[in-house]
Design a protein around this motif. Structure first.
Motif, mmCIF file in Angstrom:
data_model
loop_
_atom_site.group_PDB
_atom_site.id
_atom_site.type_symbol
_atom_site.label_atom_id
_atom_site.label_comp_id
_atom_site.label_asym_id
_atom_site.label_seq_id
_atom_site.Cartn_x
_atom_site.Cartn_y
_atom_site.Cartn_z
ATOM 1 N N LYS A 81 5.285 16.471 -28.376
ATOM 2 C CA LYS A 81 4.169 15.835 -29.079
ATOM 3 C C LYS A 81 4.654 14.926 -30.200
ATOM 4 O O LYS A 81 4.074 13.880 -30.468
ATOM 5 N N LYS A 82 5.721 15.325 -30.864
ATOM 6 C CA LYS A 82 6.204 14.559 -31.998
ATOM 7 C C LYS A 82 7.005 13.323 -31.593
ATOM 8 O O LYS A 82 7.013 12.321 -32.287
ATOM 9 N N ALA A 83 7.694 13.417 -30.452
ATOM 10 C CA ALA A 83 8.675 12.374 -30.173
ATOM 11 C C ALA A 83 8.481 11.594 -28.890
ATOM 12 O O ALA A 83 8.972 10.464 -28.786
ATOM 13 N N ASN A 84 7.778 12.126 -27.897
ATOM 14 C CA ASN A 84 7.840 11.554 -26.557
ATOM 15 C C ASN A 84 7.356 10.110 -26.472
ATOM 16 O O ASN A 84 7.987 9.267 -25.839
ATOM 17 N N LEU A 85 6.248 9.785 -27.106
ATOM 18 C CA LEU A 85 5.712 8.425 -27.031
ATOM 19 C C LEU A 85 6.672 7.421 -27.640
ATOM 20 O O LEU A 85 6.898 6.333 -27.091
ATOM 21 N N VAL A 86 7.269 7.776 -28.786
ATOM 22 C CA VAL A 86 8.207 6.874 -29.449
ATOM 23 C C VAL A 86 9.460 6.693 -28.603
ATOM 24 O O VAL A 86 10.021 5.600 -28.520
ATOM 25 N N LEU A 87 9.933 7.752 -27.964
ATOM 26 C CA LEU A 87 11.114 7.662 -27.109
ATOM 27 C C LEU A 87 10.916 6.607 -26.036
ATOM 28 O O LEU A 87 11.764 5.728 -25.825
ATOM 29 N N ASN A 88 9.807 6.685 -25.326
ATOM 30 C CA ASN A 88 9.528 5.765 -24.227
ATOM 31 C C ASN A 88 9.360 4.332 -24.707
ATOM 32 O O ASN A 88 9.841 3.395 -24.074
ATOM 33 N N LYS A 89 8.682 4.157 -25.825
ATOM 34 C CA LYS A 89 8.354 2.811 -26.294
ATOM 35 C C LYS A 89 9.556 2.090 -26.891
ATOM 36 O O LYS A 89 9.773 0.899 -26.644
ATOM 37 N N LYS A 90 10.356 2.814 -27.670
ATOM 38 C CA LYS A 90 11.401 2.168 -28.455
ATOM 39 C C LYS A 90 12.805 2.305 -27.875
ATOM 40 O O LYS A 90 13.796 1.980 -28.532
ATOM 41 N N GLY A 91 12.917 2.808 -26.649
ATOM 42 C CA GLY A 91 14.201 2.766 -25.965
ATOM 43 C C GLY A 91 15.163 3.885 -26.279
ATOM 44 O O GLY A 91 16.375 3.697 -26.198
ATOM 45 N N HIS A 92 14.650 5.071 -26.635
ATOM 46 C CA HIS A 92 15.503 6.233 -26.860
ATOM 47 C C HIS A 92 15.383 7.186 -25.668
ATOM 48 O O HIS A 92 14.437 7.101 -24.880
ATOM 49 N N VAL A 93 16.339 8.109 -25.551
ATOM 50 C CA VAL A 93 16.273 9.085 -24.477
ATOM 51 C C VAL A 93 16.634 10.458 -25.029
ATOM 52 O O VAL A 93 17.525 10.597 -25.874
ATOM 53 N N LEU A 94 15.904 11.473 -24.579
ATOM 54 C CA LEU A 94 16.142 12.852 -24.993
ATOM 55 C C LEU A 94 16.210 13.745 -23.764
ATOM 56 O O LEU A 94 15.253 13.816 -22.990
ATOM 57 N N PHE A 95 17.367 14.399 -23.581
ATOM 58 C CA PHE A 95 17.536 15.370 -22.508
ATOM 59 C C PHE A 95 17.374 16.768 -23.088
ATOM 60 O O PHE A 95 18.083 17.145 -24.020
ATOM 61 N N MET A 96 16.440 17.520 -22.528
ATOM 62 C CA MET A 96 16.175 18.877 -22.993
ATOM 63 C C MET A 96 16.597 19.849 -21.893
ATOM 64 O O MET A 96 15.952 19.952 -20.855
ATOM 65 N N ILE A 97 17.711 20.542 -22.140
ATOM 66 C CA ILE A 97 18.265 21.447 -21.145
ATOM 67 C C ILE A 97 17.606 22.817 -21.272
ATOM 68 O O ILE A 97 17.448 23.348 -22.374
ATOM 69 N N HIS A 98 17.199 23.369 -20.122
ATOM 70 C CA HIS A 98 16.544 24.682 -20.076
ATOM 71 C C HIS A 98 17.286 25.584 -19.098
ATOM 72 O O HIS A 98 17.810 25.118 -18.082
ATOM 73 N N GLN A 99 17.293 26.848 -19.386
ATOM 74 C CA GLN A 99 17.795 27.828 -18.428
ATOM 75 C C GLN A 99 16.649 28.241 -17.510
ATOM 76 O O GLN A 99 15.500 28.324 -17.945
ATOM 77 N N ILE A 100 16.968 28.508 -16.255
ATOM 78 C CA ILE A 100 15.931 28.933 -15.329
ATOM 79 C C ILE A 100 15.557 30.374 -15.613
ATOM 80 O O ILE A 100 16.389 31.171 -16.051
ATOM 81 N N ARG A 101 14.310 30.703 -15.387
ATOM 82 C CA ARG A 101 13.831 32.058 -15.643
ATOM 83 C C ARG A 101 13.319 32.674 -14.353
ATOM 84 O O ARG A 101 12.490 32.092 -13.664
#
Length: 400
Positions: free
Chosen positions: A206-226
């Motif tokens: 919610k805090k970052a996703n829109l800005v990431l897409n618009k301004k050319g940043h990328v965030l990889f969020m690694i998760h363990q499988i459950r």
């Protein structure tokens, strides 16, 4: 008299229509001015005045990039899967390629767990730094923390207060390792907040996703499988199970793409002369790829490589050369097709031994290697040719 009356009503009708059109025009002008004034007064709360920043970087794999339509771009990515499935190495490869592709870019790696030893760093080829003053363009700062608020506020601050227009390439390893500050301060007998992982993922997006897409940043969020324990073996399977990983559904709904890495088995090993020299990473692309779901990609990894070359691109290309008969098998020999040699030579590559056709006096070129392994070695020894073939084949895969 009748004509005068008809003329009067006709003029009145025309007048009313013109008045109505003028009234609608005024209302339209007011709405535009209202919107413009409102956007200007609340510039900090929207991105309508910002230009869309686009770029494409490679995952390192020809097959993977082809399925992604050329590579990955700005936005948020949920990378989930089993342990030792290749998630971290894949993301680090993406970070390296993005830093080499995107002008004015910096990396940020959140080390929320202990999986960034020297061997992993050497294999990745990424230049890691641990001091703020060493964080230059092209390097990746390692933030050693698992406090959720610290991570979220730093990312939010970097991408929203960015006068230098730096493009950030970020990875969190892993979201499951993050903890709220309040939970960290609790005694051992006190429980963490229920659904904490899902909440953290949701807040992060919610805090970052829109800005990431618009301004050319990328965030990889690694998760363990459950794992999910089934209480009824006859119950219908959950259609959402394919999305996998922690963080409930928030990461799935908000992310640009979801990459699910399947567990590694002996069946995916790559052997040469009875020795395991590599393996295939198997990834299910379950969201955001070509308007399809559940696309499976397999790409080869070469064991023992360093400097960001773990993805065995030469293996992918050599297989395609044989499959498309650009290289023909003749016993144990692999002979390059004549037109293919001429194509490589037209690009400035010295390929093939020059000979003269005795009957026609025409120049001909021949080139061959003995064995599949030698073909891969030849591609590895000629990175410029490998790069040319990667771009050639990727264009073939992605052209409509």
């Amino acid at each position: 008299k009748t004509k005068r009356i008809e003329g009067f009503y006709r003029r009145k009708l025309i007048y009313n229509m013109a008045k109505k059109e003028k009234s609608e025009e005024v209302i339209g002008d007011v709405s535009i001015k209202q919107l413009d004034a409102y956007l200007k007064a609340n510039k900090k709360d929207h991105l309508n005045y910002d230009e869309q920043v686009n770029w494409v970087a490679s995952t390192g794999s020809l097959e993977f990039d082809a399925e992604l339509g050329g590579g990955f771009g700005p936005g948020a990515y949920k990378v989930a899967g089993a342990s030792f499935a290749g998630k971290t190495n894949c993301v680090l490869q993406c970070v390296k390629n993005a830093l080499e592709t995107i002008p004015n870019s910096k990396g940020l790696w959140v080390k929320a767990e202990g999986r960034l030893d020297q061997e992993v760093q050497d294999r990745s080829g990424v230049k890691f730094v641990y001091k703020a003053e060493e964080w230059q363009v092209g390097t990746c700062f390692v933030l050693e923390t698992n406090i959720f608020e610290l991570v979220t506020d730093l990312i939010n601050n970097l991408i929203k207060n960015n006068p230098s227009e730096i493009r950030y390439v970020m990875g969190i390893d892993s979201m499951d390792g993050l903890i709220r500050r309040a939970d960290m301060e609790k005694d051992a007998e006190e429980g963490e907040r229920v659904g904490g992982g899902a909440l953290l993922t949701s807040v992060m997006f919610k805090k970052a996703n829109l800005v990431l897409n618009k301004k050319g940043h990328v965030l990889f969020m690694i998760h363990q499988i459950r794992a999910k324990i089934e209480t009824n073996q006859y119950a219908p399977k959950d259609q959402n199970k394919s999305v996998g990983g922690g963080g409930a559904n928030s990461g799935v709904h908000s992310s640009n793409q979801v990459w699910n890495f399947r567990g590694r088995t002996k069946q995916v090993n790559i052997e040469e002369k009875g020795k395991v020299v590599g393996h295939y990473c198997v990834v299910d692309l379950t969201k955001g790829v070509k308007e399809q779901i559940d696309i499976r990609v397999q790409y080869p990894v070469r064991h023992g490589r360093k400097g960001g070359k773990s993805v065995w691109l030469e293996y992918e290309i050599s297989n395609l050369l044989v499959k498309w008969e650009l290289v023909e098998k003749a016993g144990s020999w692999l002979k390059f097709e004549k037109d293919f040699i001429l194509e490589l030579r037209s690009q400035g590559f010295s390929v093939g031994e020059e000979k003269i056709n005795k009957e026609t006096s025409e120049k001909i070129y021949e080139f061959s290697v003995q064995g599949d392994a030698k073909l891969k070695d030849w591609l590895e020894e000629n990175p410029a040719i490998t790069d040319y073939l990667y771009k050639k084949f990727l264009k073939m895969f992605t052209e409509e």
